[in-house]
Structures are given as structure tokens and as C-alpha cells.
Design an enzyme around this catalytic site. Structure first.
Site, mmCIF file in Angstrom:
data_model
loop_
_atom_site.group_PDB
_atom_site.id
_atom_site.type_symbol
_atom_site.label_atom_id
_atom_site.label_comp_id
_atom_site.label_asym_id
_atom_site.label_seq_id
_atom_site.Cartn_x
_atom_site.Cartn_y
_atom_site.Cartn_z
ATOM 1 N N TYR A 433 0.814 -1.221 0.000
ATOM 2 C CA TYR A 433 0.000 0.000 0.000
ATOM 3 C C TYR A 433 0.846 1.269 0.000
ATOM 4 O O TYR A 433 2.060 1.226 0.124
ATOM 5 C CB TYR A 433 -1.033 0.011 1.113
ATOM 6 C CG TYR A 433 -0.591 -0.152 2.541
ATOM 7 C CD1 TYR A 433 0.679 0.179 2.978
ATOM 8 C CD2 TYR A 433 -1.487 -0.633 3.503
ATOM 9 C CE1 TYR A 433 1.038 0.046 4.301
ATOM 10 C CE2 TYR A 433 -1.135 -0.759 4.828
ATOM 11 C CZ TYR A 433 0.131 -0.421 5.229
ATOM 12 O OH TYR A 433 0.488 -0.549 6.548
ATOM 13 N N GLU A 434 0.169 2.400 -0.184
ATOM 14 C CA GLU A 434 0.784 3.721 -0.354
ATOM 15 C C GLU A 434 1.747 3.758 -1.539
ATOM 16 O O GLU A 434 2.782 4.430 -1.502
ATOM 17 C CB GLU A 434 1.495 4.172 0.932
ATOM 18 C CG GLU A 434 0.629 4.236 2.152
ATOM 19 C CD GLU A 434 -0.601 5.117 1.976
ATOM 20 O OE1 GLU A 434 -0.627 5.906 1.021
ATOM 21 O OE2 GLU A 434 -1.523 4.986 2.771
ATOM 22 N N GLY A 435 1.404 3.043 -2.588
ATOM 23 C CA GLY A 435 2.282 2.943 -3.756
ATOM 24 C C GLY A 435 3.165 1.726 -3.605
ATOM 25 O O GLY A 435 4.015 1.669 -2.713
#
Length: 580
Positions: A433-435
Site C-alpha cells: 500500500y501507499e504505492g
């Protein structure tokens, strides 16, 4: 095996590695902050993490969250822990005093986040995005939105979320379909479905502020047509907004975190920033979140190190071969060479990551408050370069080191009798997550190395070479050689990219790991210089010297493998479909 905050090493990084007592007085915003105050803050954060959060980690994982008639109930103890967090003033730690914040440096916020994630990742997911949302509204929110919502975020009375992902749109934000239509009164009707929203619904705070990416009716196609809107759970008139939790994800790890599917049905929202400028506003929050996710990797690495160390110091098996040890205790597994190597790697990588993470946070402090514009700009550039490395490399290490720590336990590590199996499960999501880490690698190489003509990397290499020049002996030689290799590799990547546009994408992952190894060499070279300030016979000085030697003997050789991997990426990859 109780989790303990690594206060001794945290203080070493602040006092000796960063020398904050010299740098903070040069920043007007922190002129009144000294090391004694910083240590007091860390001690209080350690007490909260050890006594309130850590005891809820295993029980929160086993119990998980439940959805009851659209309302989410978090695990037992989570709401009370959040009330204690708010009463302690922790949400306000690094916020502007004019908004009710304490105005303390971001490096102390980083240390706090490491402790929160290390002691209870599931619980910390509810608070982890708050500072990023605060920065987003502070930078892009209208005066009216700031006056109405920032005090609640700073005080902790309100918790925010970040709503990007949709069922058909993960990393590719250009595929987002959520829409926002003007209501005629300055607000917008937001409609759409969002997926994987951490803390999308919960019982910790009364209000929840959803920061939602959506499209206006006149929006151009693609990611440039996205706008950012603030959609509260409760409207100003006390009525519930049209935001609904349709389900909870059943996950491998961080089960105490409510990961929600949200449905917006003409929910009332307000524009943040400019129309179609949602990504610019959202990236303020995402960059903060990516540093925090890197701190999750550090938190898991530290927890794994503590768990493996404590177990190895009490577990007895066959006698250690080739060791001139007294008969008593000679069968403890921490004496075996394979276990010693694993334990040393856990300790060395964790401590190296801590120095680098706090260094990045310190650059953010300089970028925000240095007197000279040029100094602020250079600090921002360095922080931007470090962020994808910290997010990707640290989260990969968090998972890898948890796996190595589990190996120390043998079969017991695979059972719920010990905490390491939860640490391993919880650590895996941070790579996604978050890229995703692949996106971080592309961002680093394509945008921040090749994209600016090499100016940012030259600035970073300048910092590293300055350290090599200030160091002596092996540390200076090894760091200087590592810088030479990194510079040569990146120059070759730039040359190769001119004839093969896909080559940087094939090489990006290994380039990021190469950068991470060079940064670790920098961390330990500086540590070699810093320990001279410690008493000659101090245990910490002896341990740090052991770690320095271990890094250069056992871990720095990874650099040559990574150099070779970047070179090997010159070979084209076949297309899988054509192979069948």
C-alpha cells in the site's frame, strides 16, 4: 517476550548521529527544543506504546474488527487506547502551535510513529495518516475548511482517511470513476465506491474525515482530471452524511485495522485545493504516508530483532561447535554461528534504518523551517529522494527480517505461541500500500534520478562524499567506493535508457536496493565517527563497533550483487503470454 521501545538507540541517533542539539537552534521554529525535552518526549511515547498498545497487539489480531449494521466495532481496548492517545496530546506533537499543536520536530514524530507501529501496527493504522491529512489541509485547504476541520485533526477529536483505490483502479488513478457534482451552495455531491480504505469506519473518534479523489462533470480524462474533496462522516447540522461501510476485508495481517469498502451516495463534500488539482493536494499526504510506511518496516524489523534475540538467549539445543565456552549455557542457540549471523543482521539493519529514517525526517524539518530558501529547497530535494528508498527498502527489510527472525524460533515460530508469526503477517502489507514498492522504484529512478538531469543525485552523493571525507580508515574507504559504484551505475543507466526506453523500468528495483545499500554504508560510516564521542569502555560503543564491522564484512558485499543485477537488466524480458 514484551516489546520495548529502543530508547537507547533512538537517543544515540538524535544526540550523536544527527546532533540535533546543534541543528535545532538554527531553525527558529525549534529554538526552544533541546535534547532533554526530546528524551522526555520519547520516554513518554515509550511508556504509552509499551503499557497501552503492546498488550493489545495479539488480542486485537485475534479478535479483529466486526461490522454491525453499518457500524464498525474495533477490538476490545482499542477505543480506550485512542482516548489515552488523545489525552496525552500525541496527535498534536508536530503540528503548528497556532492551531493547537506542540510544534515539535518531525524527527520526534518519526520516532513516535516507529514506536506505535512497532508495538501495535493494527491500532496505529487509525492514526497513521493523520499528520499527512493535516499537512494536506494546511497546504491546500481553504481558510474556511482549515478553521472548521484542522483543530479536530490536531486535537485528535477527528480522524481522517485517504480514499483513492476503487475496485477497477488500484495503482492506476487514471481509472477512477467516483464523481463530484456541484450542489450550488459551494459544496459537492460525491458519488462512488472506494476500496481498501484503512479506518474508513470505526468507533475511535466521533467524526471521520474522508479525503476523496473524484471527477467533476467537466473533468478531462486521466489522472489530470481528478479533484480532491473532503467528505465528513457527520454534516455540520449534526446529520449523518451519505457515506456507508459496505464491508470489511478479511486480511492476512493487521487484523485490528478496519479495512473498509465505502460507498458514497451524493455525500456532501468540499473541494480541497484547485479543481482538477487533486493529485497535487493528495501527494502532500501521500509523501508523508510513504515515510510513515517506511517506519512501519523499521518497526517490524525492530520487533523481529527483539523477539528473536530474547528467544535465542533462552532456547537450548545441541552444544555449540568450536566454541571455547563454559559448559553452563554452551547449548544456547544464540552461540551458534548461523544464529549469531541472523541476530546480528537483524540488529544492524534495524539500527541502520533508524538512522536513515530520522535523517530523512530531519531534512523535512530543515525544508520547512530553514532561514535560507536555497537550504530549504536542497533539503526538500534530499527528502524527496530518500522517501521512495525508505518506503520500499525498509518495508522489504521489515518482511525479510521478520522471516529471518521466525527461522530463529524454528517450528515454534510458525505457531501462535510466539508473536513472530504475527509480526511476519503484519509486515507484508507495507510492501503493497501507499504505492507498491515497484512504483516507488520507478518513481526514484524515472522521476527523481533521470527526470531532473541528475541534480538531486549529485546533491545526495555530495552529502555522502562529505561524510566519507570526514571519516577515516575502513569506513571512509568503503563509503567512498560505494559512492563511486553508485555514480557509475546511474551514469550507465542514463546512457542505456537513451537507446532502450524500457531498460530503466527493468533496472529500477535493483537500482533502488543499490541506493539503499549505499545509504546503509553511509549510516554506518557516520556511526563509526560518532561512537568516538562515547566512553571508551561503554557497552554501546562496543556493540556499535561490532555492528560496523559486521555491516562492512557481511552486508556491504550485497552491493556488488546489486551492481551486477542492474547490468543484467540490459537483457530484454520475454513476454509470458508468448511463451505459452
Amino acid at each position: 517476550m514484551a516489546w520495548k521501545a529502543p530508547l537507547r538507540d533512538m537517543q544515540f541517533v538524535l544526540q550523536h548521529w544527527l546532533r540535533v542539539d546543534q541543528s535545532w537552534p538554527q531553525l527558529a521554529a525549534y529554538a526552544d527544543v533541546d535534547l532533554d525535552l526530546a528524551v522526555q518526549v520519547l520516554e513518554e511515547a515509550a511508556r504509552f506504546s509499551e503499557q497501552v498498545l503492546a498488550p493489545l497487539n495479539a488480542s486485537g489480531d485475534r479478535q479483529g474488527c466486526r461490522l454491525e449494521q453499518g457500524e464498525v466495532r474495533t477490538p476490545d481496548g482499542f477505543p480506550a487506547a485512542y482516548r489515552a492517545f488523545v489525552e496525552g496530546g500525541w496527535p498534536a506533537l508536530a503540528c503548528d502551535p497556532s492551531l493547537g499543536g506542540q510544534g515539535l520536530p518531525l524527527v520526534l514524530e518519526a520516532a513516535l510513529q516507529e514506536m506505535l507501529f512497532g508495538s501495535n501496527h493494527g491500532w496505529a493504522m487509525y492514526t497513521g495518516i493523520a499528520h499527512g491529512a493535516y499537512l494536506c489541509l494546511k497546504s491546500h485547504g481553504s481558510a474556511a475548511l482549515q478553521a472548521r476541520y484542522l483543530p479536530g485533526i490536531v486535537s485528535g477529536q477527528t480522524l481522517p482517511t485517504m480514499c483513492l483505490t476503487e475496485p477497477q483502479a488500484g495503482s492506476d488513478l487514471s481509472l477512477l470513476r467516483s464523481r463530484a457534482e456541484p450542489r450550488g451552495d459551494g459544496s459537492y455531491a460525491v458519488t462512488g465506491n472506494k476500496l481498501f480504505i484503512s479506518g474508513g469506519e470505526h468507533d475511535l473518534s466521533h467524526d471521520i474525515l474522508h479525503l476523496v479523489l473524484a471527477r467533476f462533470p467537466d473533468a478531462p480524462a486521466g489522472s489530470r482530471g481528478l479533484s480532491l474533496l473532503l467528505v465528513p462522516k457527520w454534516q455540520g447540522n449534526g446529520e449523518r452524511n451519505a457515506v456507508y461501510c459496505d464491508g470489511l476485508e478479511h486480511k492476512l495481517g493487521i487484523r485490528g485495522s478496519a479495512t473498509c469498502a465505502l460507498r458514497f451516495e451524493a455525500a456532501r463534500g468540499w473541494l480541497v485545493g484547485q479543481p482538477h488539482g487533486g493529485l497535487a493536494a493528495m501527494f502532500v499526504m501521500m509523501n508523508s504516508a510513504r515515510l510513515h510506511v517506511g517506519l512501519q518496516g523499521l518497526g517490524h524489523a525492530e520487533a523481529a530483532w527483539q523477539q528473536a534475540r530474547d528467544y535465542a538467549l533462552e532456547r537450548r539445543q545441541m552444544n555449540t561447535p568450536g566454541q571455547a565456552k563454559a559448559a553452563q549455557g554452551a547449548d544456547l542457540i544464540h552461540l551458534h554461528p548461523a544464529m549469531r549471523r541472523a541476530l546480528l543482521e537483524l540488529r544492524v539493519r534495524s539500527e541502520g534504518m533508524r538512522a536513515l529514517a530520522y535523517w530523512a525526517a530531519h531534512w523535512l524539518d530543515i525544508a520547512a523551517f530553514a532561514d535560507e530558501p536555497e537550504q530549504r529547497a536542497q533539503a526538500a530535494t534530499l527528502a524527496a529522494l530518500l522517501t521512495p528508498v525508505i518506503k520500499a527498502a525498509f518495508t522489504e527489510q521489515g518482511f525479510s527480517l521478520a522471516s529471518k527472525a521466525l527461522q530463529v524460533f524454528g517450528g515454534y515460530g510458525y505457531t501462535q505461541e510466539f508473536a513472530i508469526e504475527q509480526t511476519l503477517r503484519d509486515s507484508r502489507i507495507a510492501m503493497i500500500y501507499e504505492g507498491t514498492n515497484e512504483i516507488q522504484a520507478n518513481d526514484l529512478l524515472l522521476r527523481k534520478v533521470l527526470g531532473d538531469g541528475g541534480e538531486g543525485v549529485a546533491l545526495l552523493l555530495g552529502e555522502l562524499r562529505t561524510e566519507a571525507a570526514a571519516s577515516s580508515g575502513r569506513a571512509a574507504t568503503e563509503l567512498g567506493g560505494a559512492c563511486d559504484k553508485l555514480q557509475a551505475v546511474l551514469a550507465n543507466v542514463r546512457s542505456m535508457a537513451a537507446g532502450d526506453p524500457e531498460y530503466p523500468y527493468r533496472a529500477a528495483g535493483d537500482c533502488l536496493q543499490l541506493c539503499a545499500t549505499v545509504l546503509q554504508a553511509f549510516a554506518w560510516a557516520r556511526t563509526a565517527r560518532c561512537i568516538e564521542a562515547l566512553p571508551a569502555l561503554a557497552a554501546q560503543r562496543r556493540e556499535k563497533q561490532e555492528s560496523i564491522d559486521f555491516f562492512f564484512d557481511y552486508l556491504l558485499p550485497d552491493l556488488d550483487r546489486q551492481v551486477a543485477a542492474v547490468a543484467a537488466a540490459a537483457a530484454p524480458l520475454p513476454f509470458i503470454a508468448e511463451a505459452f
